[in-house]
Design a protein around this motif. Structure first.
Motif, PDB file in Angstrom:
ATOM      1  N   LYS A   2      -3.476   4.035   7.307  1.00 30.72           N
ATOM      2  CA  LYS A   2      -2.349   4.976   7.372  1.00 30.72           C
ATOM      3  C   LYS A   2      -1.106   4.375   6.740  1.00 30.72           C
ATOM      4  O   LYS A   2      -0.352   5.069   6.053  1.00 30.72           O
ATOM      5  CB  LYS A   2      -2.074   5.367   8.835  1.00 30.72           C
ATOM      6  N   TYR A   3      -0.874   3.088   6.998  1.00 30.14           N
ATOM      7  CA  TYR A   3       0.304   2.420   6.430  1.00 30.14           C
ATOM      8  C   TYR A   3       0.191   2.364   4.915  1.00 30.14           C
ATOM      9  O   TYR A   3       1.165   2.627   4.195  1.00 30.14           O
ATOM     10  CB  TYR A   3       0.443   1.019   7.016  1.00 30.14           C
ATOM     11  N   ARG A   4      -0.972   2.033   4.420  1.00 26.83           N
ATOM     12  CA  ARG A   4      -1.183   1.972   2.961  1.00 26.83           C
ATOM     13  C   ARG A   4      -0.973   3.355   2.347  1.00 26.83           C
ATOM     14  O   ARG A   4      -0.319   3.481   1.303  1.00 26.83           O
ATOM     15  CB  ARG A   4      -2.598   1.473   2.652  1.00 26.83           C
ATOM     16  N   ASP A   5      -1.485   4.379   2.988  1.00 27.56           N
ATOM     17  CA  ASP A   5      -1.315   5.750   2.480  1.00 27.56           C
ATOM     18  C   ASP A   5       0.162   6.132   2.430  1.00 27.56           C
ATOM     19  O   ASP A   5       0.607   6.806   1.491  1.00 27.56           O
ATOM     20  CB  ASP A   5      -2.085   6.742   3.359  1.00 27.56           C
ATOM     21  N   MET A   6       0.905   5.689   3.448  1.00 28.89           N
ATOM     22  CA  MET A   6       2.340   5.987   3.473  1.00 28.89           C
ATOM     23  C   MET A   6       3.046   5.275   2.313  1.00 28.89           C
ATOM     24  O   MET A   6       3.893   5.857   1.638  1.00 28.89           O
ATOM     25  CB  MET A   6       2.950   5.539   4.797  1.00 28.89           C
ATOM     26  N   GLN A   7       2.682   4.016   2.074  1.00 28.65           N
ATOM     27  CA  GLN A   7       3.276   3.255   0.986  1.00 28.65           C
ATOM     28  C   GLN A   7       2.997   3.918  -0.362  1.00 28.65           C
ATOM     29  O   GLN A   7       3.875   4.015  -1.218  1.00 28.65           O
ATOM     30  CB  GLN A   7       2.731   1.818   0.981  1.00 28.65           C
ATOM     31  N   ILE A   8       1.777   4.355  -0.548  1.00 26.35           N
ATOM     32  CA  ILE A   8       1.404   5.032  -1.790  1.00 26.35           C
ATOM     33  C   ILE A   8       2.242   6.292  -1.983  1.00 26.35           C
ATOM     34  O   ILE A   8       2.693   6.593  -3.095  1.00 26.35           O
ATOM     35  CB  ILE A   8      -0.101   5.378  -1.779  1.00 26.35           C
ATOM     36  N   ILE A  10       5.335   6.994  -0.690  1.00 26.14           N
ATOM     37  CA  ILE A  10       6.783   6.806  -0.871  1.00 26.14           C
ATOM     38  C   ILE A  10       7.132   5.971  -2.110  1.00 26.14           C
ATOM     39  O   ILE A  10       8.291   5.873  -2.477  1.00 26.14           O
ATOM     40  CB  ILE A  10       7.440   6.173   0.383  1.00 26.14           C
ATOM     41  N   ILE A  11       6.115   5.364  -2.731  1.00 29.28           N
ATOM     42  CA  ILE A  11       6.348   4.631  -3.990  1.00 29.28           C
ATOM     43  C   ILE A  11       5.420   5.228  -5.046  1.00 29.28           C
ATOM     44  O   ILE A  11       4.454   4.593  -5.489  1.00 29.28           O
ATOM     45  CB  ILE A  11       6.106   3.115  -3.825  1.00 29.28           C
ATOM     46  N   PRO A  12       5.683   6.462  -5.455  1.00 34.56           N
ATOM     47  CA  PRO A  12       4.737   7.201  -6.292  1.00 34.56           C
ATOM     48  C   PRO A  12       4.543   6.667  -7.706  1.00 34.56           C
ATOM     49  O   PRO A  12       3.556   7.011  -8.357  1.00 34.56           O
ATOM     50  CB  PRO A  12       5.351   8.613  -6.321  1.00 34.56           C
ATOM     51  N   ASN A  13       5.468   5.843  -8.182  1.00 37.16           N
ATOM     52  CA  ASN A  13       5.323   5.361  -9.559  1.00 37.16           C
ATOM     53  C   ASN A  13       4.358   4.186  -9.688  1.00 37.16           C
ATOM     54  O   ASN A  13       4.016   3.786 -10.794  1.00 37.16           O
ATOM     55  CB  ASN A  13       6.686   4.970 -10.148  1.00 37.16           C
ATOM     56  N   LEU A  14       3.908   3.641  -8.545  1.00 37.13           N
ATOM     57  CA  LEU A  14       2.973   2.519  -8.603  1.00 37.13           C
ATOM     58  C   LEU A  14       1.527   3.002  -8.609  1.00 37.13           C
ATOM     59  O   LEU A  14       1.200   4.031  -8.016  1.00 37.13           O
ATOM     60  CB  LEU A  14       3.177   1.591  -7.398  1.00 37.13           C
ATOM     61  N   ASN A  15       0.668   2.238  -9.261  1.00 38.11           N
ATOM     62  CA  ASN A  15      -0.763   2.498  -9.222  1.00 38.11           C
ATOM     63  C   ASN A  15      -1.245   2.272  -7.792  1.00 38.11           C
ATOM     64  O   ASN A  15      -1.065   1.179  -7.246  1.00 38.11           O
ATOM     65  CB  ASN A  15      -1.485   1.540 -10.179  1.00 38.11           C
ATOM     66  N   PRO A  16      -1.854   3.267  -7.148  1.00 33.57           N
ATOM     67  CA  PRO A  16      -2.309   3.104  -5.758  1.00 33.57           C
ATOM     68  C   PRO A  16      -3.214   1.893  -5.558  1.00 33.57           C
ATOM     69  O   PRO A  16      -3.222   1.293  -4.479  1.00 33.57           O
ATOM     70  CB  PRO A  16      -3.064   4.407  -5.486  1.00 33.57           C
ATOM     71  N   GLU A  17      -3.942   1.507  -6.609  1.00 33.13           N
ATOM     72  CA  GLU A  17      -4.848   0.372  -6.481  1.00 33.13           C
ATOM     73  C   GLU A  17      -4.096  -0.956  -6.355  1.00 33.13           C
ATOM     74  O   GLU A  17      -4.684  -1.970  -5.955  1.00 33.13           O
ATOM     75  CB  GLU A  17      -5.783   0.319  -7.692  1.00 33.13           C
ATOM     76  N   SER A  18      -2.804  -0.940  -6.682  1.00 28.94           N
ATOM     77  CA  SER A  18      -2.009  -2.169  -6.574  1.00 28.94           C
ATOM     78  C   SER A  18      -1.437  -2.360  -5.175  1.00 28.94           C
ATOM     79  O   SER A  18      -0.801  -3.375  -4.891  1.00 28.94           O
ATOM     80  CB  SER A  18      -0.865  -2.154  -7.595  1.00 28.94           C
ATOM     81  N   ILE A  19      -1.638  -1.389  -4.294  1.00 25.34           N
ATOM     82  CA  ILE A  19      -1.092  -1.455  -2.931  1.00 25.34           C
ATOM     83  C   ILE A  19      -2.222  -1.741  -1.947  1.00 25.34           C
ATOM     84  O   ILE A  19      -3.162  -0.966  -1.808  1.00 25.34           O
ATOM     85  CB  ILE A  19      -0.375  -0.146  -2.565  1.00 25.34           C
ATOM     86  N   VAL A  20      -2.107  -2.873  -1.248  1.00 24.78           N
ATOM     87  CA  VAL A  20      -3.140  -3.289  -0.295  1.00 24.78           C
ATOM     88  C   VAL A  20      -2.877  -2.679   1.080  1.00 24.78           C
ATOM     89  O   VAL A  20      -3.794  -2.240   1.766  1.00 24.78           O
ATOM     90  CB  VAL A  20      -3.189  -4.829  -0.192  1.00 24.78           C
ATOM     91  N   GLY A  21      -1.599  -2.688   1.491  1.00 31.99           N
ATOM     92  CA  GLY A  21      -1.254  -2.119   2.788  1.00 31.99           C
ATOM     93  C   GLY A  21      -0.830  -3.148   3.814  1.00 31.99           C
ATOM     94  O   GLY A  21      -0.876  -2.884   5.020  1.00 31.99           O
ATOM     95  N   VAL A  22      -0.394  -4.335   3.374  1.00 33.46           N
ATOM     96  CA  VAL A  22       0.106  -5.362   4.300  1.00 33.46           C
ATOM     97  C   VAL A  22       1.519  -4.975   4.731  1.00 33.46           C
ATOM     98  O   VAL A  22       2.351  -4.630   3.898  1.00 33.46           O
ATOM     99  CB  VAL A  22       0.123  -6.751   3.638  1.00 33.46           C
ATOM    100  N   ARG A  23       1.777  -5.045   6.011  1.00 35.42           N
ATOM    101  CA  ARG A  23       3.076  -4.613   6.528  1.00 35.42           C
ATOM    102  C   ARG A  23       4.187  -5.602   6.171  1.00 35.42           C
ATOM    103  O   ARG A  23       3.968  -6.806   6.071  1.00 35.42           O
ATOM    104  CB  ARG A  23       3.007  -4.413   8.042  1.00 35.42           C
ATOM    105  N   THR A  24       5.394  -5.056   6.022  1.00 33.32           N
ATOM    106  CA  THR A  24       6.547  -5.841   5.587  1.00 33.32           C
ATOM    107  C   THR A  24       6.856  -7.036   6.498  1.00 33.32           C
ATOM    108  O   THR A  24       7.107  -8.137   5.990  1.00 33.32           O
ATOM    109  CB  THR A  24       7.782  -4.935   5.458  1.00 33.32           C
ATOM    110  N   PRO A  25       6.865  -6.901   7.828  1.00 27.66           N
ATOM    111  CA  PRO A  25       7.166  -8.066   8.677  1.00 27.66           C
ATOM    112  C   PRO A  25       6.203  -9.226   8.439  1.00 27.66           C
ATOM    113  O   PRO A  25       6.614 -10.398   8.466  1.00 27.66           O
ATOM    114  CB  PRO A  25       7.030  -7.511  10.102  1.00 27.66           C
ATOM    115  N   GLU A  26       4.937  -8.920   8.187  1.00 20.85           N
ATOM    116  CA  GLU A  26       3.957  -9.969   7.929  1.00 20.85           C
ATOM    117  C   GLU A  26       4.258 -10.680   6.606  1.00 20.85           C
ATOM    118  O   GLU A  26       4.169 -11.907   6.513  1.00 20.85           O
ATOM    119  CB  GLU A  26       2.554  -9.360   7.890  1.00 20.85           C
ATOM    120  N   LEU A  27       4.650  -9.901   5.599  1.00 21.10           N
ATOM    121  CA  LEU A  27       5.002 -10.490   4.307  1.00 21.10           C
ATOM    122  C   LEU A  27       6.255 -11.360   4.421  1.00 21.10           C
ATOM    123  O   LEU A  27       6.336 -12.429   3.815  1.00 21.10           O
ATOM    124  CB  LEU A  27       5.218  -9.385   3.265  1.00 21.10           C
TER     125      LEU A  27
END
Length: 215
Positions: A2-8, A10-27
């Motif tokens: 769900k988090y990855r889907d949300m990221q995809i 809200i950041i529509p200009n990025l290739n969805p395959e480049s988004i793994v879905g790791v949450r910001t606090p962890e990064l």
């Protein structure tokens, strides 16, 4: 997922395959650990990155570098590779609070760039560091002079002026009264003001009368 889907979304200009879905606090924690151990330098050399999360971690590491010259050197290397609003906006070097004069010189270079996210970063730094005790009317003048066809640049300009009106209303108001921005950015700045809790109802009422009606 769900988090990855949300990221995809809200950041529509990025290739969805480049988004793994790791949450910001962890990064952020990974970046903090890397700074503590000092083993981040090889990672910073690995440009361009493949994944959005790598860019995020890169931005968080730069934000935490304590040496001014190193911070600026790594920032200048990284800015040309920034390709989305999230990485751009979440990168905010703590070191800049102590070195605003140096920062200002770089801001002037960034907003003159031909790279949209470098411009956006420059305007963002001007908004973050130069709207309070270090404010000068020349700063909104600098932002008003930017012209771009890029959505994410113009959105940041609108955000800047909405924030500037909340903090320096009398000084910044003439930029809207005299129609110093392009029509879309002008109207978006007013919209953001109307949505803001930091703008009084009286001010909102007047700002609505300044809206440009585009045929």
């Amino acid at each position: 997922m769900k988090y990855r889907d949300m990221q995809i979304k809200i950041i529509p200009n990025l290739n969805p395959e480049s988004i793994v879905g790791v949450r910001t606090p962890e990064l952020r924690n990974m970046a903090k650990d890397s700074l503590k151990t000092g083993d981040y330098k090889e990672f910073l050399k690995e440009l361009p990155h493949k994944y959005f999360e790598e860019n995020q971690m890169h931005a968080f590491i730069i934000s935490g570098i304590k040496d001014l010259n190193e911070c600026l050197e790594e920032l200048e290397k990284f800015l040309p590779y920034v390709d989305n609003w999230a990485t751009c906006d979440q990168m905010s070097p703590k070191m800049f609070k102590k070195h605003r004069a140096v920062l200002l010189a770089h801001i002037k270079e960034w907003i003159a760039s031909d790279k949209p996210y470098t411009i956006r970063f420059g305007v963002g730094m001007l908004m973050e560091h130069f709207l309070d005790e270090d404010y000068d009317p020349q700063y909104p003048e600098m932002v008003a002079g930017i012209r771009s066809e890029e959505y994410y640049v113009n959105m940041m300009i609108a955000w800047y002026f909405a924030t500037a009106l909340a903090k320096q209303y009398e000084s910044v108001l003439p930029f809207l009264e005299k129609k110093r921005l392009d029509d879309w950015t002008h109207n978006k700045a007013i919209q953001k003001c109307v949505e803001s809790r930091r703008i009084t109802e009286e001010q909102k009422k007047y700002l609505k009368t300044l809206k440009n009606y585009i045929s």
